[in-house]
Scaffold this motif. Structure first.
Motif, PDB file in Angstrom:
ATOM      1  N   VAL A 156       0.846  -1.194   0.000  1.00 28.50           N
ATOM      2  CA  VAL A 156       0.000   0.000   0.000  1.00 28.50           C
ATOM      3  C   VAL A 156       0.880   1.243   0.000  1.00 28.50           C
ATOM      4  CG1 VAL A 156      -1.787   1.263   1.259  1.00 28.50           C
ATOM      5  CG2 VAL A 156      -1.787  -1.236   1.294  1.00 28.50           C
ATOM      6  N   SER A 157       0.534   2.205  -0.893  1.00 26.00           N
ATOM      7  CA  SER A 157       1.199   3.504  -0.907  1.00 26.00           C
ATOM      8  C   SER A 157       0.123   4.583  -0.799  1.00 26.00           C
ATOM      9  CB  SER A 157       2.026   3.681  -2.180  1.00 26.00           C
ATOM     10  OG  SER A 157       1.172   3.796  -3.303  1.00 26.00           O
ATOM     11  N   ALA A 158       0.508   5.832  -0.882  1.00 22.33           N
ATOM     12  CA  ALA A 158      -0.453   6.928  -0.729  1.00 22.33           C
ATOM     13  C   ALA A 158      -1.554   6.913  -1.793  1.00 22.33           C
ATOM     14  CB  ALA A 158       0.290   8.263  -0.761  1.00 22.33           C
ATOM     15  N   HIS A 159      -1.229   6.461  -3.013  1.00 25.95           N
ATOM     16  CA  HIS A 159      -2.198   6.519  -4.112  1.00 25.95           C
ATOM     17  C   HIS A 159      -2.459   5.184  -4.785  1.00 25.95           C
ATOM     18  CE1 HIS A 159      -2.073  10.841  -3.808  1.00 25.95           C
ATOM     19  NE2 HIS A 159      -0.750  10.779  -3.829  1.00 25.95           N
ATOM     20  N   ASN A 160      -2.001   4.090  -4.187  1.00 25.56           N
ATOM     21  CA  ASN A 160      -2.129   2.811  -4.854  1.00 25.56           C
ATOM     22  C   ASN A 160      -2.107   1.683  -3.829  1.00 25.56           C
ATOM     23  OD1 ASN A 160      -2.369   1.169  -7.086  1.00 25.56           O
ATOM     24  ND2 ASN A 160      -0.178   1.077  -7.495  1.00 25.56           N
ATOM     25  N   ALA A 161      -2.722   0.586  -4.187  1.00 24.28           N
ATOM     26  CA  ALA A 161      -2.651  -0.634  -3.387  1.00 24.28           C
ATOM     27  C   ALA A 161      -2.540  -1.809  -4.344  1.00 24.28           C
ATOM     28  CB  ALA A 161      -3.882  -0.779  -2.514  1.00 24.28           C
ATOM     29  N   VAL A 162      -1.675  -2.738  -4.008  1.00 22.08           N
ATOM     30  CA  VAL A 162      -1.488  -3.937  -4.819  1.00 22.08           C
ATOM     31  C   VAL A 162      -1.686  -5.147  -3.918  1.00 22.08           C
ATOM     32  CG1 VAL A 162       0.132  -5.275  -6.196  1.00 22.08           C
ATOM     33  CG2 VAL A 162       0.124  -2.781  -6.365  1.00 22.08           C
ATOM     34  N   VAL A 163      -2.539  -6.046  -4.358  1.00 22.86           N
ATOM     35  CA  VAL A 163      -2.762  -7.295  -3.643  1.00 22.86           C
ATOM     36  C   VAL A 163      -2.317  -8.418  -4.573  1.00 22.86           C
ATOM     37  CG1 VAL A 163      -4.450  -8.808  -2.566  1.00 22.86           C
ATOM     38  CG2 VAL A 163      -4.722  -6.325  -2.404  1.00 22.86           C
ATOM     39  N   ARG A 164      -1.367  -9.202  -4.125  1.00 26.03           N
ATOM     40  CA  ARG A 164      -0.861 -10.317  -4.916  1.00 26.03           C
ATOM     41  C   ARG A 164      -1.375 -11.603  -4.292  1.00 26.03           C
ATOM     42  NH1 ARG A 164       4.696 -12.792  -4.332  1.00 26.03           N
ATOM     43  NH2 ARG A 164       4.700 -14.363  -5.939  1.00 26.03           N
ATOM     44  N   LEU A 165      -2.104 -12.377  -5.075  1.00 24.12           N
ATOM     45  CA  LEU A 165      -2.672 -13.630  -4.600  1.00 24.12           C
ATOM     46  C   LEU A 165      -2.026 -14.792  -5.327  1.00 24.12           C
ATOM     47  CD1 LEU A 165      -6.435 -12.592  -4.636  1.00 24.12           C
ATOM     48  CD2 LEU A 165      -4.858 -12.535  -2.705  1.00 24.12           C
ATOM     49  N   ALA A 166      -1.720 -15.839  -4.596  1.00 27.26           N
ATOM     50  CA  ALA A 166      -1.138 -17.041  -5.183  1.00 27.26           C
ATOM     51  C   ALA A 166      -2.041 -18.228  -4.866  1.00 27.26           C
ATOM     52  CB  ALA A 166       0.265 -17.264  -4.638  1.00 27.26           C
ATOM     53  N   LYS A 167      -2.312 -19.028  -5.876  1.00 26.28           N
ATOM     54  CA  LYS A 167      -3.147 -20.216  -5.670  1.00 26.28           C
ATOM     55  C   LYS A 167      -2.348 -21.305  -4.963  1.00 26.28           C
ATOM     56  CE  LYS A 167      -6.471 -19.981  -9.362  1.00 26.28           C
ATOM     57  NZ  LYS A 167      -7.083 -20.714 -10.462  1.00 26.28           N
ATOM     58  N   ALA A 168      -3.049 -22.035  -4.141  1.00 26.59           N
ATOM     59  CA  ALA A 168      -2.438 -23.162  -3.450  1.00 26.59           C
ATOM     60  C   ALA A 168      -2.223 -24.312  -4.433  1.00 26.59           C
ATOM     61  CB  ALA A 168      -3.345 -23.614  -2.305  1.00 26.59           C
ATOM     62  N   PRO A 169      -1.228 -25.150  -4.183  1.00 25.34           N
ATOM     63  CA  PRO A 169      -1.038 -26.318  -5.048  1.00 25.34           C
ATOM     64  C   PRO A 169      -2.322 -27.145  -5.087  1.00 25.34           C
ATOM     65  CG  PRO A 169       0.800 -26.092  -3.529  1.00 25.34           C
ATOM     66  CD  PRO A 169      -0.254 -25.103  -3.101  1.00 25.34           C
ATOM     67  N   GLY A 170      -2.633 -27.642  -6.252  1.00 27.68           N
ATOM     68  CA  GLY A 170      -3.847 -28.432  -6.408  1.00 27.68           C
ATOM     69  C   GLY A 170      -5.053 -27.611  -6.816  1.00 27.68           C
ATOM     70  N   SER A 171      -4.966 -26.307  -6.690  1.00 27.29           N
ATOM     71  CA  SER A 171      -6.053 -25.436  -7.134  1.00 27.29           C
ATOM     72  C   SER A 171      -5.881 -25.215  -8.634  1.00 27.29           C
ATOM     73  CB  SER A 171      -6.001 -24.107  -6.387  1.00 27.29           C
ATOM     74  OG  SER A 171      -7.036 -23.259  -6.823  1.00 27.29           O
ATOM     75  N   THR A 172      -6.910 -25.490  -9.403  1.00 22.37           N
ATOM     76  CA  THR A 172      -6.791 -25.399 -10.857  1.00 22.37           C
ATOM     77  C   THR A 172      -7.810 -24.429 -11.427  1.00 22.37           C
ATOM     78  OG1 THR A 172      -8.324 -27.235 -11.189  1.00 22.37           O
ATOM     79  CG2 THR A 172      -5.979 -27.782 -11.028  1.00 22.37           C
ATOM     80  N   GLY A 173      -7.582 -24.031 -12.661  1.00 23.10           N
ATOM     81  CA  GLY A 173      -8.519 -23.163 -13.364  1.00 23.10           C
ATOM     82  C   GLY A 173      -8.212 -21.696 -13.147  1.00 23.10           C
ATOM     83  N   LEU A 174      -8.809 -20.896 -14.011  1.00 23.97           N
ATOM     84  CA  LEU A 174      -8.628 -19.444 -13.935  1.00 23.97           C
ATOM     85  C   LEU A 174      -9.643 -18.835 -12.986  1.00 23.97           C
ATOM     86  CD1 LEU A 174      -8.237 -18.678 -17.744  1.00 23.97           C
ATOM     87  CD2 LEU A 174      -6.418 -18.865 -16.039  1.00 23.97           C
ATOM     88  N   TRP A 175      -9.252 -17.767 -12.319  1.00 25.11           N
ATOM     89  CA  TRP A 175     -10.209 -16.985 -11.554  1.00 25.11           C
ATOM     90  C   TRP A 175     -10.981 -16.131 -12.547  1.00 25.11           C
ATOM     91  CZ3 TRP A 175      -5.781 -15.423  -7.828  1.00 25.11           C
ATOM     92  CH2 TRP A 175      -5.666 -16.373  -6.821  1.00 25.11           C
ATOM     93  N   ASP A 176     -12.294 -16.056 -12.407  1.00 26.65           N
ATOM     94  CA  ASP A 176     -13.069 -15.251 -13.347  1.00 26.65           C
ATOM     95  C   ASP A 176     -13.524 -13.933 -12.748  1.00 26.65           C
ATOM     96  OD1 ASP A 176     -14.792 -16.644 -11.680  1.00 26.65           O
ATOM     97  OD2 ASP A 176     -16.374 -16.797 -13.166  1.00 26.65           O
TER      98      ASP A 176
END
Length: 91
Positions: free
Chosen positions: A10-30
């Motif tokens: 998080v910065s003054a004008h932006n926020a970035v959330v990085r998510l990583a799938k657990a092993p065994g989780s398949t498919g795209l997030w929609d």
């Protein structure tokens, strides 16, 4: 989600959330939800061929369409998605 690889920046004008799938989780997030309160999350779709087709389908034909109207809809194909651009082809 895989906790150690997921992070928030998080910065003054932006926020970035990085998510990583657990092993065994398949498919795209929609889609994903965001907001200040869990009871009032806004929903956003990830860019995918299916989501682009769905969005443009409702833009071209917002009410229930006839079969002939559906046949006239353009073919949309997502070719490339990067942080800076999205490339789609319309036939």
């Amino acid at each position: 989600l895989l906790a150690p690889e997921s992070s928030v920046s998080v910065s003054a004008h932006n926020a970035v959330v990085r998510l990583a799938k657990a092993p065994g989780s398949t498919g795209l997030w929609d889609k994903f939800g965001f907001g200040l309160e869990p009871s009032a999350l806004q929903e956003r779709l990830f860019v995918s061929e299916e989501n682009v087709d769905g969005f443009l389908g409702t833009a071209f034909c917002p009410s229930p369409c006839s079969q002939s109207a559906l046949e006239r809809q353009p073919l949309i194909e997502v070719l490339d998605v990067t942080e800076d651009r999205i490339q789609i082809r319309v036939e």
